[in-house]
Structure formats: structure tokens, C-alpha cells
Design a protein around this motif. Structure first.
Motif, mmCIF file in Angstrom:
data_model
loop_
_atom_site.group_PDB
_atom_site.id
_atom_site.type_symbol
_atom_site.label_atom_id
_atom_site.label_comp_id
_atom_site.label_asym_id
_atom_site.label_seq_id
_atom_site.Cartn_x
_atom_site.Cartn_y
_atom_site.Cartn_z
ATOM 1 N N GLU A 76 0.821 -1.213 0.000
ATOM 2 C CA GLU A 76 0.000 0.000 0.000
ATOM 3 C C GLU A 76 0.855 1.262 0.000
ATOM 4 O OE1 GLU A 76 -3.781 1.002 2.690
ATOM 5 O OE2 GLU A 76 -1.868 1.417 3.685
ATOM 6 N N TYR A 80 0.964 5.101 -2.394
ATOM 7 C CA TYR A 80 1.075 6.493 -1.947
ATOM 8 C C TYR A 80 2.305 7.164 -2.554
ATOM 9 C CZ TYR A 80 -2.699 6.141 1.472
ATOM 10 O OH TYR A 80 -3.934 6.009 2.068
ATOM 11 N N GLU A 86 -3.529 11.414 -4.929
ATOM 12 C CA GLU A 86 -4.525 10.633 -5.665
ATOM 13 C C GLU A 86 -4.612 9.192 -5.170
ATOM 14 O OE1 GLU A 86 -5.719 10.239 -10.409
ATOM 15 O OE2 GLU A 86 -3.623 10.161 -9.826
ATOM 16 N N ALA A 87 -3.731 8.821 -4.256
ATOM 17 C CA ALA A 87 -3.625 7.423 -3.833
ATOM 18 C C ALA A 87 -4.928 6.873 -3.267
ATOM 19 C CB ALA A 87 -2.503 7.272 -2.811
ATOM 20 N N MET A 88 -5.639 7.678 -2.473
ATOM 21 C CA MET A 88 -6.869 7.171 -1.861
ATOM 22 C C MET A 88 -7.898 6.772 -2.924
ATOM 23 S SD MET A 88 -6.451 6.829 1.267
ATOM 24 C CE MET A 88 -8.154 6.403 1.596
ATOM 25 N N LEU A 91 -6.678 3.503 -4.419
ATOM 26 C CA LEU A 91 -6.839 2.366 -3.513
ATOM 27 C C LEU A 91 -8.291 1.920 -3.399
ATOM 28 C CD1 LEU A 91 -4.337 3.464 -0.724
ATOM 29 C CD2 LEU A 91 -4.112 1.501 -2.249
ATOM 30 N N ASP A 92 -9.215 2.789 -3.731
ATOM 31 C CA ASP A 92 -10.624 2.403 -3.732
ATOM 32 C C ASP A 92 -10.910 1.345 -4.785
ATOM 33 O OD1 ASP A 92 -13.468 2.822 -2.964
ATOM 34 O OD2 ASP A 92 -13.621 3.479 -5.057
ATOM 35 N N ARG A 183 -1.775 -5.152 4.335
ATOM 36 C CA ARG A 183 -1.556 -3.895 3.619
ATOM 37 C C ARG A 183 -0.984 -4.137 2.219
ATOM 38 N NH1 ARG A 183 -4.594 0.170 5.495
ATOM 39 N NH2 ARG A 183 -4.483 0.308 7.763
#
Length: 530
Positions: A76, A80, A86-88, A91-92, A183
């Protein structure tokens, strides 16, 4: 019979240029054509996705790109580092990897008594202690999960089935386990792997680096649809070096896609603007196909210097990527990627020619003499088809199993002909239906547009009669074979393979092989002269 590898190789080489028997149609009964097709090994069908994968690989290699295998499991923290803020959102759409925890199983007197009840004997103190040590070793990871049952069976001196029952009934901790997420994620973009690969080699190998990978990626879509799958293939490449510019992406995309029949190219800025690309460099590739027109097929850009700096990569990197399934849809002109990728889960059309190839005789003569007998029956019936009864004609005579056999085609009743009106009906497949039709104007459309099996009712019945006479002669017996009114395929000695019958039923097609055959064949065993 042992499989002969060398014979298979030899025949495969012979069949490379000639996949099928050259001569009478392979659908024609061999005893009708008088020749037998030799056993052949025809080229099997390839999957469309893997066809495109292989063609992409060969094209990349021809262009001077080395093949790489990027990590499939990405931490994970790397997402990042690569995507920044934009990582979140990224990750969705990724799959997190999880696993079952190792339960801390306690063994009290109650558990021991339950185990003893299942085994039907008491456990010694030493066995109890080894049982505790084994379960503790499993908890600490010293014993793998797939070895636990075997280890417990050795400790308890019981079979595996009893141990499985004990784990289920005595230790509900195993049954109630729930997975816990880590993770680690499954790669959703090939870019995630390229950063890891380039960080390890960019300053250890001669520049420029030209690498490609065609491999799986996984994206947690809300729903799969005609253009989206959760597991897909990405065909991606990178060029890393001091003088790499955006022009490199244009040249690579044109060279790569030309191998798939695209003739003209158009490049325009991509509005999605992924954070791992340098602003203003993300570019969509549109290509013109001779039959499909302009279609979007690829995206390329220069990796962001800030993202490269996270991995200590000190040279510009151009990345180009395309979805293999997307390209396959274009090449195969498919409008649903699910059907193209997983055809086994969707009803597949079967052509009339394929249906015709799945129609066979139920019984056939096994010997050369038997096949000649069938030819004789057929020829005699055709020659004297209109002869009025009662009448009889010798169709064949010869030796079967050491016995002299004479075969007669006959009609014993008056005011009838030797052969019924449907004897010469031929079996055709037309629009998915199997039909036995005469050569008349009424059925001209079926005979012109349909696919012939090469089998008439007379062919099939002659094969049946020859097979029965051949078998009876081996037992020293005479036999009479008579076919009257045909209603089912089996009535005229025909068999339609099960998968074709399923297709015909599912698509409301029909099998109509009815007709008055009225053909009688009998055998006579001649006694040797004294």
C-alpha cells in the motif's frame, strides 16, 4: 494402448500443411466413399485473448524490447509514493490481500473427552502433550496449514477423516475463522510494478532501457460489464534513458499497433491526467482500422519526476500501456469483453457444418468384407429400388469369420416396391435443424442452402444391416434386418452427438428424419459342400 509420442510428432509434422484428409468429404461414410480418412491431428483453437497476448509479445520483441516480469503484489505504501494525493482514489479500486489468522486453540479436559469419544479410546498423557505441541506449532507457523491434518493424524494414530471430524466438532475456532486484510494489494496498474523494477536496475544496466510486460492486473470494479473486467491483461512498456521524450511514445505506439492492421494514428491529450505522469504529457492514441475506423487503443506519457524521485530513478521514463482485452475486442470485432474472455459461460453458436460433422452411424461394419457388403446392399437397393414385390436380389456373397455368407435384399409382400419412398432421403442440416429430405423441388432450398452430411437413409440402413450380419456370422447365425417407418434418428441407424442435441433443443430447432424406408436385408450361411 500406449501413446506413441514419436508417431504423434511424425503425423503432426505431416499434417502441418495439410490439416484434413484430401479426398471424399470426411462426413461421407467411409464404406460409401470406398476410402478411409487416416487419423489426423488438426490445429486446435487458441483463445482470443492469448492470441493477442502472443502477438503483442512477438511484436515487442521484434521492436527490440526486453521482456520483464513486474511484481504482482504491491504494498500500500508504494501506491502512496507513486500517486501522491490521488492514492486514496486509486486504492478504492484495488484488491487488498487477506488471509486466515492462526487460531490459539486451547485444550481442556472437555476437548480431550470429546476427542476420545470420537476415536473410541482414551488418550495417553504423552499423546495429549504431543497434541498440544502440534497445535502450538501450527499457531507459531512451524507447521503449515496443509500439513496440520497429517501431523495430527500421526499424533493421534488415526486416519485423516477422523482428524477432520475432530477439527470440525471439537475445535470450532477453525470453523469460525474470518479473513483479515493485510496492507498488500494486487497490482491494479502495470505502472506500480514498473517503478519497483526500474528502481532496481536503471543505474545498473546500459541505457536506454527498453522493457515490456504483458501480464495480469486486477481492478475492483463496482460491476463487470461489456467493456470492464475485474481481472484483465495490460500490455505495457517503458523506455528509460537520458534523451527520452514524448516522441518516443508516438514512435512506439505506431510501430506496435501497425502489426494489428492499423494504418493511421492520431494523438491527443488525455483529460484523465494521472498523477504519476508529468503534467501535459499523458496522451491518448487513436488509430484508424481499415474496417472499424478511428478507435482509442493506448495511452502513453512521461513519468512524473517527483514520482521517479521517490524511487531514486534519475532518468526520464516514457510509459505506454494498452488493455489487451480492449485490443482483442477491436481485432475480433466483439461488443462484449465478457463473452470474448469467458466464452464457456455464454451460449455458443454451432454452425450447420459443425452439426453435420456430429451426425454419425450408430452401427457400422468392422471388417473390410463387411464394408464391401454394405456397399453391395446399397448398390443393389438403388438398382432395383422400383422392383415390385415379392422379389429378392443377391447383394453380396463372400466369407465372414470363415463362413460363406450370402446377403439378399428382398421384399416379400405384393403390391409394394423393393425400397420405400424415403430410402434415398439425404440428411441435411439447415439453419440448425437436422432434416432428411428427398431430391424434389419442395426441398430444393434445404438442399441448396443447407449442409449435407453425405448420408442417405439407405447408406445408414445398409451399414446397420452389414454390421448385424457380420456379427451374426461370427456366431454362425443367420439374421434378418428390417427397417420400416422411420421416426427417430435411431430408426435409420443415426446418432447425433449429445452436445449438438442440447444445442438443437435449447434453440428450438428440430430433428425430422421421418419417412417410409421399408427395406429388408437377410443373410444366408452356405454350408460347405461335402
Amino acid at each position: 494402448m500406449r501413446f506413441d509420442v514419436e508417431e504423434f510428432k511424425k503425423r503432426a509434422r505431416e499434417d502441418f500443411e495439410h490439416a484434413w484428409y484430401e479426398g471424399p468429404s470426411v462426413l461421407t461414410p467411409p464404406w460409401v466413399s470406398g476410402r478411409y480418412p487416416r487419423l489426423r491431428y488438426s490445429r486446435a483453437r487458441e483463445h482470443p485473448i492469448f492470441d493477442i497476448v502472443e502477438r503483442l509479445r512477438e511484436t515487442y520483441l521484434a521492436m527490440g524490447f526486453d521482456e520483464a516480469m513486474n511484481p504482482l503484489i504491491v504494498e500500500e505504501s508504494d501506491i502512496y509514493r507513486q500517486f501522491g494525493p490521488e492514492a486514496m482514489a486509486v486504492l478504492d479500486r484495488v484488491f487488498y490481500l487477506g488471509g486466515l489468522p492462526r487460531p490459539n486453540v486451547g485444550i481442556a479436559r472437555k476437548q480431550i473427552e470429546e476427542i476420545e469419544a470420537i476415536l473410541g479410546r482414551a488418550l495417553t498423557a504423552g499423546t495429549e502433550e504431543r497434541l498440544r505441541e502440534t497445535l502450538h506449532g501450527y499457531k507459531k507457523g512451524k507447521i503449515d496449514g496443509d500439513e496440520l491434518v497429517h501431523e495430527l493424524a500421526a499424533v493421534l494414530e488415526a486416519d485423516d477423516a477422523a482428524v477432520v471430524h475432530i477439527l470440525d466438532a471439537v475445535f470450532p475456532e477453525f470453523r469460525d475463522l474470518a479473513p483479515e486484510s493485510s496492507r498488500n494489494t494486487l497490482r491494479s496498474h502495470m505502472t506500480s510494478g514498473w517503478f519497483l523494477t526500474l528502481s532496481s536496475i536503471w543505474d545498473r544496466q546500459r541505457l536506454p532501457l527498453r522493457l515490456f510486460s504483458v501480464d495480469r492486473c486486477f481492478r475492483r470494479e463496482q460491476e463487470e460489464g461489456p467493456t470492464r473486467l475485474m481481472a484483465y491483461h495490460s500490455a505495457s512498456c517503458v523506455v528509460a534513458g537520458e534523451d527520452v521524450t514524448l516522441e518516443e511514445g508516438k514512435a512506439v505506439s505506431e510501430a506496435l499497433l501497425s502489426a494489428f492492421g492499423f494504418t493511421e494514428f492520431r494523438f491527443q491529450p488525455d483529460e484523465k491526467r494521472s498523477k504519476y505522469y508529468m503534467p501535459g504529457t499523458q496522451t491518448e492514441v487513436y488509430a484508424r482500422h481499415p474496417s472499424l475506423g478511428w478507435v482509442e487503443v493506448a495511452t502513453f506519457g512521461l513519468y512524473s519526476p517527483s514520482a521517479l524521485a521517490e524511487y531514486g530513478i534519475g532518468v526520464p521514463v516514457m510509459n505506454l500501456g494498452l488493455g489487451v482485452e480492449r485490443l482483442a475486442m477491436i481485432v475480433y470485432q466483439s461488443n462484449d469483453i465478457r463473452q470474448l474472455t469467458y466464452p464457456q459461460f455464454f451460449p455458443q453458436a454451432i454452425s450447420d457444418r459443425e452439426i453435420a460433422g456430429a451426425i454419425h452411424l450408430r452401427e457400422e461394419p468392422a471388417s473390410v468384407a463387411g464394408r464391401r457388403m454394405a456397399e453391395g446392399i446399397r448398390a443393389t437397393a438403388v438398382e432395383h429400388a422400383a422392383a415390385p414385390g415379392p422379389c429378392a436380389f443377391v447383394a453380396w456373397s463372400g466369407e465372414i469369420a470363415g463362413r460363406e455368407v450370402e446377403v439378399v435384399v428382398e421384399e416379400t409382400e405384393s403390391n409394394t416396391k423393393l425400397c420405400g419412398p424415403a430410402c434415398l432421403n439425404e440428411v441435411f442440416v439447415h439453419n440448425g435443424s437436422v432434416l432428411g429430405v428427398p431430391d424434389t423441388a419442395k426441398w430444393a432450398t434445404v438442399r441448396q442452402e443447407g449442409v449435407s452430411t453425405g448420408i442417405t437413409y439407405l447408406d445408414a440402413v445398409a451399414g446397420l444391416a452389414a454390421a448385424r450380419i457380420e456379427e451374426a456370422a461370427r456366431c454362425g447365425e443367420e439374421v434378418r434386418v428390417q427397417v420400416k417407418m422411420a421416426k427417430l434418428p435411431s430408426d435409420v441407424n443415426l446418432r447425433i452427438e449429445d452436445y449438438v442435441m442440447r444445442y438443437i433443443t435449447d434453440h428450438n430447432k428440430k430433428v425430422d428424419l421421418r419417412g417410409p424406408v421399408f427395406l429388408t436385408v437377410r443373410s444366408v450361411i452356405r454350408k460347405p459342400e461335402v
